[in-house]
Motif scaffolding. Structure first.
Motif, short mmCIF file in Angstrom:
data_model
loop_
_atom_site.label_atom_id
_atom_site.label_comp_id
_atom_site.label_asym_id
_atom_site.label_seq_id
_atom_site.Cartn_x
_atom_site.Cartn_y
_atom_site.Cartn_z
N ASN A 170 -2.06 23.16 -3.23
CA ASN A 170 -1.89 23.29 -1.78
C ASN A 170 -2.17 21.96 -1.07
N ALA A 171 -3.22 21.28 -1.49
CA ALA A 171 -3.58 20.01 -0.86
C ALA A 171 -2.52 18.94 -1.16
N PHE A 172 -1.93 19.01 -2.34
CA PHE A 172 -0.86 18.08 -2.70
C PHE A 172 0.33 18.26 -1.75
N CYS A 202 2.79 12.77 4.92
CA CYS A 202 3.57 11.52 4.75
C CYS A 202 4.87 11.67 5.53
N LYS A 203 5.57 12.78 5.23
CA LYS A 203 6.90 13.01 5.82
C LYS A 203 6.84 13.08 7.32
N SER A 204 5.83 13.79 7.85
CA SER A 204 5.83 13.98 9.30
C SER A 204 5.52 12.67 10.02
N CYS A 205 4.71 11.82 9.43
CA CYS A 205 4.48 10.51 10.06
C CYS A 205 5.76 9.68 10.02
N HIS A 206 6.44 9.69 8.90
CA HIS A 206 7.68 8.91 8.78
C HIS A 206 8.71 9.36 9.81
N LYS A 207 8.76 10.68 10.03
CA LYS A 207 9.73 11.23 10.97
C LYS A 207 9.52 10.65 12.37
N SER A 208 8.28 10.50 12.77
CA SER A 208 7.99 10.01 14.13
C SER A 208 7.88 8.50 14.22
N TYR A 209 7.39 7.85 13.15
CA TYR A 209 6.95 6.46 13.30
C TYR A 209 7.60 5.46 12.34
N LYS A 210 8.54 5.93 11.52
CA LYS A 210 9.19 4.99 10.59
C LYS A 210 10.69 5.04 10.85
N LEU A 211 11.31 3.87 10.94
CA LEU A 211 12.76 3.80 11.08
C LEU A 211 13.37 4.07 9.71
N ASP A 212 14.58 4.69 9.69
CA ASP A 212 15.17 4.88 8.34
C ASP A 212 16.53 4.24 8.22
N PHE A 270 0.84 -1.21 0.00
CA PHE A 270 0.00 0.00 0.00
C PHE A 270 0.88 1.26 0.00
N PHE A 271 1.96 1.24 0.79
CA PHE A 271 2.83 2.41 0.86
C PHE A 271 3.56 2.64 -0.47
N THR A 272 3.96 1.55 -1.12
CA THR A 272 4.62 1.67 -2.42
C THR A 272 3.65 2.30 -3.43
N GLN A 273 2.38 1.86 -3.35
CA GLN A 273 1.33 2.43 -4.20
C GLN A 273 1.19 3.93 -3.92
N ASN A 274 1.24 4.30 -2.63
CA ASN A 274 1.16 5.71 -2.23
C ASN A 274 2.24 6.54 -2.92
N LYS A 275 3.46 6.00 -2.88
CA LYS A 275 4.60 6.72 -3.46
C LYS A 275 4.39 6.91 -4.97
N ASP A 276 3.97 5.83 -5.63
CA ASP A 276 3.73 5.90 -7.08
C ASP A 276 2.61 6.89 -7.39
N ASN A 277 1.55 6.86 -6.57
CA ASN A 277 0.43 7.77 -6.79
C ASN A 277 0.85 9.23 -6.62
N LEU A 278 1.63 9.48 -5.57
CA LEU A 278 2.07 10.85 -5.31
C LEU A 278 2.89 11.39 -6.49
N LYS A 279 3.73 10.52 -7.02
CA LYS A 279 4.58 10.89 -8.15
C LYS A 279 3.71 11.19 -9.39
N ALA A 280 2.73 10.32 -9.64
CA ALA A 280 1.84 10.51 -10.79
C ALA A 280 1.00 11.78 -10.62
N ALA A 311 1.78 15.52 0.95
CA ALA A 311 3.18 15.08 1.00
C ALA A 311 3.80 15.37 2.37
N SER A 312 3.43 16.49 2.97
CA SER A 312 4.04 16.82 4.25
C SER A 312 3.48 15.94 5.38
#
Ligand code: HEC
Length: 148
Positions: A129-131, A138-148, A38-48, A135-136
């Motif tokens: 603006n909504a785009f 996505c980033k803010s959740c990753h910052k708190s809840y995703k290991l990198d 699902f997350f990979t799909q998210n990334k592809d969708n955001l790019k498209a 995107a922001s």
């Protein structure tokens, strides 16, 4: 099809309980694999979506943003306790602050929903603006809840 698969997974998770989670730990399988997809799909969708914004094709954005929005709504249910550990990049912080994680998913839902509405309205400025807001979140959740 996707719904049937989700229902099946839910039934499986309920019937197998812990053994299902143990299975997920051994590789990107089960619910961990599903959420990664699902997350990979998210990334592809955001790019498209970015491309469609540039081309002014707002109509094409609607289904892509809808998919992001619908995943945001389901997201917390794909993070059962104990589903971290390799190869998952889920941070243990998710389960220390699950309501914060749900709020981060909800912020993503709302931003994506704004994008759906703006694209349906053919409002380019609002869509842009909504785009950015989507995107922001996505980033803010990753910052708190995703290991990198
Ligand atoms: C509420 C939190 C949250 C939001 C919102 C969120 N993500 Fe994630 N994302 C995660 C977590 C947690 C993982 C790690 C999942 C795992 O490995 O088990 C992840 C993983 C990913 C991955 C890696 C997938 C893989 O195969 O390992 C990508 C790409 C990604 N996210 C993109 C996005 C995009 C794009 C958005 C916004 C449209 C988004 N995410 C929104 C929490 C979030």
């Amino acid at each position: 099809m996707a719904l049937r698969k989700t229902a099946f997974t839910t039934a499986l998770a309920l019937s197998c309980g812990l053994s299902m989670l143990a299975y997920a730990h051994s590789g990107a399988t089960g619910i961990v694999k599903e959420r990664m997809d699902f997350f990979t799909q998210n990334k592809d969708n955001l790019k498209a979506i970015k491309t469609h914004l540039r081309d002014g094709d707002l109509g094409a954005i609607v289904p892509l943003a809808t998919q992001i929005r619908d995943w945001a709504e389901k997201m917390p249910a794909y993070f059962p306790a104990g589903s971290d550990g390799k190869p998952s990049e889920a941070s243990p912080q998710i389960w220390l602050d699950f309501s914060g994680f749900e709020r981060a998913a909800s912020a993503n839902y709302q931003a994506a929903n704004e994008l759906v509405l703006a694209a349906e309205d053919g409002d380019t400025k609002a869509a842009l603006n909504a785009f950015k807001a989507t995107a922001s979140t996505c980033k803010s959740c990753h910052k708190s809840y995703k290991l990198d």
